[in-house]
Design a protein around this motif. Structure first.
Motif, PDB file in Angstrom:
ATOM      1  N   VAL A 217       0.815  -1.216   0.000  1.00 26.00           N
ATOM      2  CA  VAL A 217       0.000   0.000   0.000  1.00 26.00           C
ATOM      3  C   VAL A 217       0.847   1.264   0.000  1.00 26.00           C
ATOM      4  O   VAL A 217       0.337   2.360  -0.250  1.00 26.00           O
ATOM      5  N   ARG A 218       2.145   1.151   0.250  1.00 26.14           N
ATOM      6  CA  ARG A 218       3.032   2.324   0.219  1.00 26.14           C
ATOM      7  C   ARG A 218       3.476   2.665  -1.192  1.00 26.14           C
ATOM      8  O   ARG A 218       4.045   3.727  -1.429  1.00 26.14           O
ATOM      9  N   GLN A 219       3.227   1.751  -2.123  1.00 28.40           N
ATOM     10  CA  GLN A 219       3.589   1.978  -3.511  1.00 28.40           C
ATOM     11  C   GLN A 219       2.327   2.233  -4.325  1.00 28.40           C
ATOM     12  O   GLN A 219       1.210   2.065  -3.839  1.00 28.40           O
ATOM     13  N   ASN A 220       2.511   2.660  -5.557  1.00 27.28           N
ATOM     14  CA  ASN A 220       1.336   2.752  -6.426  1.00 27.28           C
ATOM     15  C   ASN A 220       0.900   1.329  -6.785  1.00 27.28           C
ATOM     16  O   ASN A 220       1.609   0.361  -6.548  1.00 27.28           O
ATOM     17  N   PHE A 221      -0.275   1.213  -7.332  1.00 28.69           N
ATOM     18  CA  PHE A 221      -0.841  -0.115  -7.596  1.00 28.69           C
ATOM     19  C   PHE A 221      -0.823  -0.441  -9.083  1.00 28.69           C
ATOM     20  O   PHE A 221      -1.670  -1.185  -9.577  1.00 28.69           O
ATOM     21  N   ILE A 222       0.161   0.087  -9.790  1.00 25.55           N
ATOM     22  CA  ILE A 222       0.283  -0.211 -11.217  1.00 25.55           C
ATOM     23  C   ILE A 222       0.623  -1.678 -11.424  1.00 25.55           C
ATOM     24  O   ILE A 222       0.138  -2.324 -12.363  1.00 25.55           O
ATOM     25  N   GLN A 223       1.456  -2.221 -10.526  1.00 28.89           N
ATOM     26  CA  GLN A 223       1.797  -3.629 -10.630  1.00 28.89           C
ATOM     27  C   GLN A 223       1.991  -4.205  -9.232  1.00 28.89           C
ATOM     28  O   GLN A 223       2.359  -3.490  -8.295  1.00 28.89           O
ATOM     29  N   PRO A 224       1.743  -5.505  -9.067  1.00 27.21           N
ATOM     30  CA  PRO A 224       1.931  -6.133  -7.758  1.00 27.21           C
ATOM     31  C   PRO A 224       3.400  -6.302  -7.430  1.00 27.21           C
ATOM     32  O   PRO A 224       4.269  -6.244  -8.311  1.00 27.21           O
ATOM     33  N   ILE A 225       3.687  -6.542  -6.154  1.00 23.32           N
ATOM     34  CA  ILE A 225       5.072  -6.802  -5.759  1.00 23.32           C
ATOM     35  C   ILE A 225       5.475  -8.235  -6.094  1.00 23.32           C
ATOM     36  O   ILE A 225       6.659  -8.551  -6.169  1.00 23.32           O
TER      37      ILE A 225
END
Length: 376
Positions: A217-225
């Motif tokens: 949730v700290r990153q954008n959600f363009i792609q999963p980790i």
């Protein structure tokens, strides 16, 4: 053992984790009203199937939340009934001792409703409804972030939606939940979304696109980790190796272990449950056959039984599996419950102390026969 007819098809059971209400649990029901015969979807035995999709928008879905109490002799009594759109999932928020228990309900018309338990009046009272999507989109699952670290306030909610999206709700300055993120996560229905209870910046999701994904949730959600299409482990007399392959069916259930960091249980329609180390989320530590599609997995709430996993196995009843032993993952089915005569959907452990037999009470429910059982 206790049996109760829920009248409408039953699909979820959740025991209250709060010590002041550990005798309270809820059962969610789902009744499909079919206005047009030519839009029905039938199973082999000519019954309307329960696998809700965004393509069945002409269908009318009704539901109820049945509020029940475990009696002193481990019987059951119904104390309240809340009418809603069809109930797809329910979860109690793990709160501190001084806070009131709160239940979140995901329904078939894109809403999450929040209900507070009032101990003196012995009933749930609705205090907020959040529209996560338009009414033709269903909220398929939800999970609170506070399982490992209960708080005085509501935690964050993650909700999966039948249009392939996930959304995160956080409490605002007034204490109400508001949507802070929404993103497209899966190409088909994401049956499940779940927090990492030890690191609540991480979310896991699984869906009918045959994948499990991780999100930060700290990153954008363009792609999963990460994206996990699962690995098969092959053993021969010479060597043990693994190679990737897709899930054979949709990913339906995920739960982070509340007592062992880095472990999650993941179930699929393909009759299997896998235990993963979240630091290596592409290869399972162990894979167990549960005989039928795994609709729900629940780790035992007590640290003294942290190796036990409850599984609702859809077409093969309910099971308790021993999925961890000391430092090693394992898989051994140690108990079965086969009294249900229909699809096994809802299951949960009671948070109350064990009974005189030393066993934890379990609640389970099934769909077409609309039955609820308590057993241990």
């Amino acid at each position: 053992m206790v049996a109760l007819d829920t009248v409408w098809p039953a699909d979820s059971i959740e025991f209250c984790p709060h010590e002041s209400a550990s005798d309270i649990f809820v059962c969610g029901t789902y009744r499909l009203e079919q206005p047009l015969a030519d839009t029905q979807v039938h199973t082999d035995d000519n019954k309307v199937d329960f696998e809700p999709t965004a393509r069945k928008q002409s269908q009318v879905r009704r539901g109820k939340c049945l509020v029940l109490q475990v009696t002193d002799d481990r019987g059951v009594s119904q104390i309240q009934e809340i009418s809603l759109p069809a109930v797809l999932d329910q979860k109690w928020c793990h709160t501190s001792r001084t806070a009131s228990p709160v239940l979140g309900i995901a329904d078939s018309e894109g809403n999450v409703t929040l209900h507070e338990w009032h101990k003196e009046e012995r009933q749930l009272k609705t205090f907020q409804s959040v529209s996560c999507a338009t009414s033709d989109v269903m909220c398929l699952s939800l999970d609170w972030s506070t399982r490992r670290y209960p708080t005085n306030n509501h935690g964050s909610l993650v909700v999966s939606l039948s249009n392939g999206s996930l959304c995160v709700l956080n409490p605002d300055s007034t204490g109400n939940l508001t949507i802070v993120n929404r993103w497209h996560a899966h190409d088909y229905e994401p049956w499940i979304a779940a927090w990492n209870y030890w690191d609540t910046s991480i979310i896991y999701s699984g869906g009918d696109d045959l994948t499990m994904k991780g999100w930060d949730v700290r990153q954008n959600f363009i792609q999963p980790i990460f994206t996990n299409k699962r690995h098969v482990i092959i053993s021969t007399c010479f060597v043990c190796f693994s190679y990737p392959r897709r899930f054979n069916a949709g990913v339906t259930t995920i739960q982070s272990h509340p007592h062992i960091e880095y472990l999650i249980a993941v179930g699929s329609y393909d009759n299997s449950v896998c235990i993963f180390d979240t630091r290596k989320p592409l290869v399972p530590l162990v894979q167990g056959d549960v005989g039928g599609g795994a609709w729900r997995v629940k780790w035992h709430p007590s640290p003294s039984r942290k190796e036990d996993l409850l599984v609702a196995s859809m077409h093969d009843g309910f099971k308790v599996a021993r999925a961890h032993n000391g430092e090693h993952a394992m898989w051994e089915v140690v108990k079965r419950f086969d009294d249900h005569k229909s699809l096994a959907y809802g299951a949960d452990w009671s948070f109350a102390p064990p009974g005189v037999d030393g066993e934890t009470l379990i609640g389970s429910c099934s769909f077409y026969d609309h039955m609820l059982h308590l057993w241990s």
